[in-house]
Enzyme design. Structure first.
Site, PDB file in Angstrom:
ATOM      1  N   ARG A  45      10.216  51.863  46.435  1.00 12.87           N
ATOM      2  CA  ARG A  45       9.613  52.135  45.122  1.00 12.87           C
ATOM      3  C   ARG A  45       8.518  51.107  44.881  1.00 12.87           C
ATOM      4  O   ARG A  45       8.767  50.007  44.421  1.00 12.87           O
ATOM      5  CB  ARG A  45      10.732  52.007  44.088  1.00 12.87           C
ATOM      6  CG  ARG A  45      10.298  52.251  42.672  1.00 12.87           C
ATOM      7  CD  ARG A  45      11.352  51.705  41.748  1.00 12.87           C
ATOM      8  NE  ARG A  45      12.291  52.692  41.297  1.00 12.87           N
ATOM      9  CZ  ARG A  45      13.383  52.389  40.596  1.00 12.87           C
ATOM     10  NH1 ARG A  45      13.679  51.132  40.309  1.00 12.87           N
ATOM     11  NH2 ARG A  45      14.188  53.327  40.199  1.00 12.87           N
TER      12      ARG A  45
ATOM     13  N   GLU B  35      11.635  55.195  37.465  1.00 16.48           N
ATOM     14  CA  GLU B  35      12.582  56.209  37.973  1.00 16.48           C
ATOM     15  C   GLU B  35      12.001  57.620  37.964  1.00 16.48           C
ATOM     16  O   GLU B  35      12.540  58.509  38.613  1.00 16.48           O
ATOM     17  CB  GLU B  35      13.861  56.206  37.124  1.00 16.48           C
ATOM     18  CG  GLU B  35      14.661  54.944  37.236  1.00 16.48           C
ATOM     19  CD  GLU B  35      16.006  55.125  37.923  1.00 16.48           C
ATOM     20  OE1 GLU B  35      16.563  56.226  37.878  1.00 16.48           O
ATOM     21  OE2 GLU B  35      16.484  54.155  38.503  1.00 16.48           O
TER      22      GLU B  35
HETATM   23  C1  UGA Z   1      16.604  50.784  37.468  1.00 16.71           C
HETATM   24  C2  UGA Z   1      17.159  51.332  36.180  1.00 16.71           C
HETATM   25  O1  UGA Z   1      17.240  52.723  36.218  1.00 16.71           O
HETATM   26  C3  UGA Z   1      16.319  50.993  34.998  1.00 16.71           C
HETATM   27  O2  UGA Z   1      16.639  49.709  34.553  1.00 16.71           O
HETATM   28  C4  UGA Z   1      14.835  51.110  35.168  1.00 16.71           C
HETATM   29  O3  UGA Z   1      14.334  52.254  34.536  1.00 16.71           O
HETATM   30  C5  UGA Z   1      14.340  51.097  36.571  1.00 16.71           C
HETATM   31  O4  UGA Z   1      15.246  51.099  37.603  1.00 16.71           O
HETATM   32  C6  UGA Z   1      13.426  49.896  36.735  1.00 16.71           C
HETATM   33  O5  UGA Z   1      13.737  48.819  36.252  1.00 16.71           O
HETATM   34  O6  UGA Z   1      12.410  50.032  37.420  1.00 16.71           O
HETATM   35  P1  UGA Z   1      17.601  50.607  39.862  1.00 16.71           P
HETATM   36  O7  UGA Z   1      16.423  49.936  40.457  1.00 16.71           O
HETATM   37  O8  UGA Z   1      18.335  51.504  40.790  1.00 16.71           O
HETATM   38  O9  UGA Z   1      17.220  51.429  38.556  1.00 16.71           O
HETATM   39  O10 UGA Z   1      18.588  49.536  39.200  1.00 16.71           O
HETATM   40  P2  UGA Z   1      19.588  48.417  39.630  1.00 16.71           P
HETATM   41  O11 UGA Z   1      20.878  48.701  38.959  1.00 16.71           O
HETATM   42  O12 UGA Z   1      18.973  47.120  39.327  1.00 16.71           O
HETATM   43  O13 UGA Z   1      19.847  48.589  41.207  1.00 16.71           O
HETATM   44  C7  UGA Z   1      18.910  48.273  42.182  1.00 16.71           C
HETATM   45  C8  UGA Z   1      19.519  48.526  43.551  1.00 16.71           C
HETATM   46  O14 UGA Z   1      20.573  47.589  43.786  1.00 16.71           O
HETATM   47  C9  UGA Z   1      20.132  49.902  43.741  1.00 16.71           C
HETATM   48  O15 UGA Z   1      19.786  50.392  45.009  1.00 16.71           O
HETATM   49  C10 UGA Z   1      21.630  49.663  43.662  1.00 16.71           C
HETATM   50  O16 UGA Z   1      22.375  50.575  44.400  1.00 16.71           O
HETATM   51  C11 UGA Z   1      21.727  48.267  44.235  1.00 16.71           C
HETATM   52  N1  UGA Z   1      22.938  47.489  43.762  1.00 16.71           N
HETATM   53  C12 UGA Z   1      23.174  47.340  42.430  1.00 16.71           C
HETATM   54  C13 UGA Z   1      23.772  46.920  44.693  1.00 16.71           C
HETATM   55  O17 UGA Z   1      23.546  47.034  45.927  1.00 16.71           O
HETATM   56  N2  UGA Z   1      24.869  46.222  44.267  1.00 16.71           N
HETATM   57  C14 UGA Z   1      25.144  46.047  42.932  1.00 16.71           C
HETATM   58  O18 UGA Z   1      26.154  45.374  42.614  1.00 16.71           O
HETATM   59  C15 UGA Z   1      24.257  46.615  41.992  1.00 16.71           C
END
Ligand code: UGA
Length: 352
Positions: free
Chosen positions: A308, A123
Site C-alpha cells: 500500500r 483502505e
Molecule cells: C488500517 C485501518 O483500517 C485504519 O486505521 C486506516 O484507515 C488505514 O489502515 C490506515 O491507517 O491507512 P491496517 O493497515 O490493516 O488498516 O491496520 P493495522 O491494524 O495497523 O494492521 C497493519 C498490518 O499489521 C495488517 O497487515 C495486520 O494484519 C498486521 N498485524 C496487526 C499483525 O501482524 N499483528 C497484529 O498484532 C496486528
C-alpha cells in the site's frame, strides 16, 4: 479585516483530531469548536481562548451540530470506527456510525453551503495491484461480500462518491484526504489489553511491554507506508488553509512512500528500539515474535492488503507538501511519549 477562520472538528479527542486542534491553536489564529465524548487527549488545549469544547455524541447532540455547522466556515467530521478487527466483528456498528451518522453531517454542509474536509482512507484502494495508489487513476479492488473487512473501505468509498457528486451537482466545496497508516503518540491506548483492539504499532508495543508474544499475522510479509502524525497534520493544515483554492474539490493521499516497511520489519525495529529504554530493556530482550494465521487472529471475514504505497504527487503539486519524518524517528517519539511520559507537544517543537 478578515475574521479568523472558524473550524468545527467532530471527534476532536481522537488521534487525528487531538493533534490537529493543538497544531491549529499553536500555528494559526483560527477558532476551533470541537465535540467529542471524551477529552483525555486534549487536556493541553482545554481552556484555550480559541478552543470551545463540547462533550457530546454525534448520534445524539444533533442540534448542537446543526448550530455549529451554520456558525463555522470549515467542517471536519472525524468520528469513525477505524480498527480492522471491528470491521470484521461489528460491521453493522461500523455502517451506522461511519456511514449513517456521517451522512447527516455531510447533508448539513450541503444545506448550509459549508466547506467540508472529510477523512477518506488508504483502505479504499483495497487490494489494488498498482505500485503507487493514485487518487484519480487507481482502481479499487475489494474482496467478496463474506469478507467483511471491506465494509469500511466500501463505506468510505461510497461517502467519497457522494461527496464528490454533491460537489459536481450541488456546489459543495470539499476536500477528501486519505491517511496512510498514520502513527504517533495517542494513536491507541497501549494499556488496552484486548488483542486487535488497536492498530499495529500500538498492539506490538503493548505486547512487548506486557511480556506477550508479538503476533505476525500470516508471517508479516505484508507492507505498509507509515506516516508520522505531524507530517499528516502539516498536510491537513494546508488543506484547511486552502491557499488560492488549491485544496477545493480535490482528493489527497497523505502518506510517506519512502517509509515502506513489512510488518515483520516493523516488529524487529520496535523490539530493538524498546531495548534503549532502561525500564523496558529486559522485556524487549525477552520479546518473542511468532506467526499466526489471519483466520485465528481476526476470523474468516478478514482479508489483507499486501502492499500500500501512496502517490503523493497531488499533495506536492497543489499544496507544496511532503513528509519529513522517517520511521525510526517517528517510533522513538512515540516510545518517548508512552515509555518516558515525555511531553509530546514539547518534543514536537524540536522537529520544526
Ligand atoms: C488500517 C485501518 O483500517 C485504519 O486505521 C486506516 O484507515 C488505514 O489502515 C490506515 O491507517 O491507512 P491496517 O493497515 O490493516 O488498516 O491496520 P493495522 O491494524 O495497523 O494492521 C497493519 C498490518 O499489521 C495488517 O497487515 C495486520 O494484519 C498486521 N498485524 C496487526 C499483525 O501482524 N499483528 C497484529 O498484532 C496486528
Amino acid at each position: 479585516m478578515n475574521q479568523p477562520k472558524k473550524v468545527l472538528i467532530l471527534g476532536v479527542n481522537g488521534f487525528i483530531g487531538s493533534s490537529l486542534v493543538w497544531n491549529i491553536l499553536e500555528k494559526t489564529d483560527w477558532v476551533v469548536y470541537g465535540m467529542d465524548m471524551f477529552s483525555n487527549k486534549i487536556e493541553n488545549c482545554l481552556g484555550h481562548d480559541r478552543f470551545k469544547f463540547f462533550e457530546g455524541d454525534i448520534t445524539i447532540n444533533k442540534e448542537w451540530i446543526e448550530y455549529h455547522v451554520k456558525k463555522c466556515d470549515v467542517i471536519i467530521p472525524l468520528v469513525a470506527i477505524a480498527t480492522p478487527a471491528l470491521y470484521v466483528k461489528k460491521p453493522i456498528e461500523v455502517f451506522e456510525l461511519d456511514f449513517e451518522a456521517n451522512m447527516e453531517i455531510i447533508r448539513k454542509c450541503v444545506k448550509y453551503k459549508k466547506r467540508l474536509i472529510f477523512p477518506s482512507t488508504s483502505e479504499v484502494y483495497g487490494m489494488s495491484k498498482d505500485s503507487q495508489f493514485d487518487e484519480y487513476e487507481s482502481n479499487f479492488v475489494l474482496g467478496p461480500i463474506p469478507k467483511g473487512r471491506w465494509i469500511y473501505s466500501c463505506i468510505k468509498q461510497l461517502l467519497d462518491r457522494v461527496i464528490y457528486s454533491y460537489g459536481e451537482h450541488q456546489g459543495l466545496d470539499y476536500a477528501l484526504f486519505r491517511p496512510f497508516n498514520f502513527l504517533g503518540p495517542k494513536l491507541d491506548d497501549i494499556n488496552e489489553p484486548k488483542e486487535g483492539s488497536s492498530r499495529v504499532v500500538t498492539q506490538f508495543l503493548h505486547n512487548i511491554i506486557h511480556g506477550r508474544p508479538i503476533k505476525l499475522v500470516d508471517g508479516g510479509e505484508q507492507r505498509r507506508c507509515f506516516t508520522f502524525i505531524d507530517d499528516g497534520i502539516d498536510c491537513l493544515l494546508r488543506i484547511i488553509e486552502n491557499k488560492d483554492g488549491k485544496a477545493s474539490k480535490r482528493i489527497f493521499n497523505i502518506g510517506n512512500p519512502e517509509m515502506n516497511y513489512s510488518i515483520a520489519e516493523l516488529a524487529t525495529m520496535l523490539v530493538s528500539l524498546v531495548k534503549e529504554y532502561d525500564e523496558y530493556k529486559e522485556r524487549a530482550e525477552k520479546a518473542e515474535i511468532v506467526t499466526v494465521h489471519s483466520n485465528e487472529y481476526y476470523g474468516e471475514a478478514y482479508q489483507d492488503i499486501t502492499h500500500r504505497v501512496p502517490s503523493i504527487k497531488e499533495a506536492k503539486e497543489q499544496l507544496g507538501w511532503e513528509p519529513k519524518v522517517d520511521l525510526e524517528t517517528a517510533l522513538r517519539l512515540t516510545l518517548d511519549y508512552h515509555l518516558k511520559n515525555e511531553d509530546y507537544e514539547l518534543n514536537r517543537k524540536h522537529l520544526r
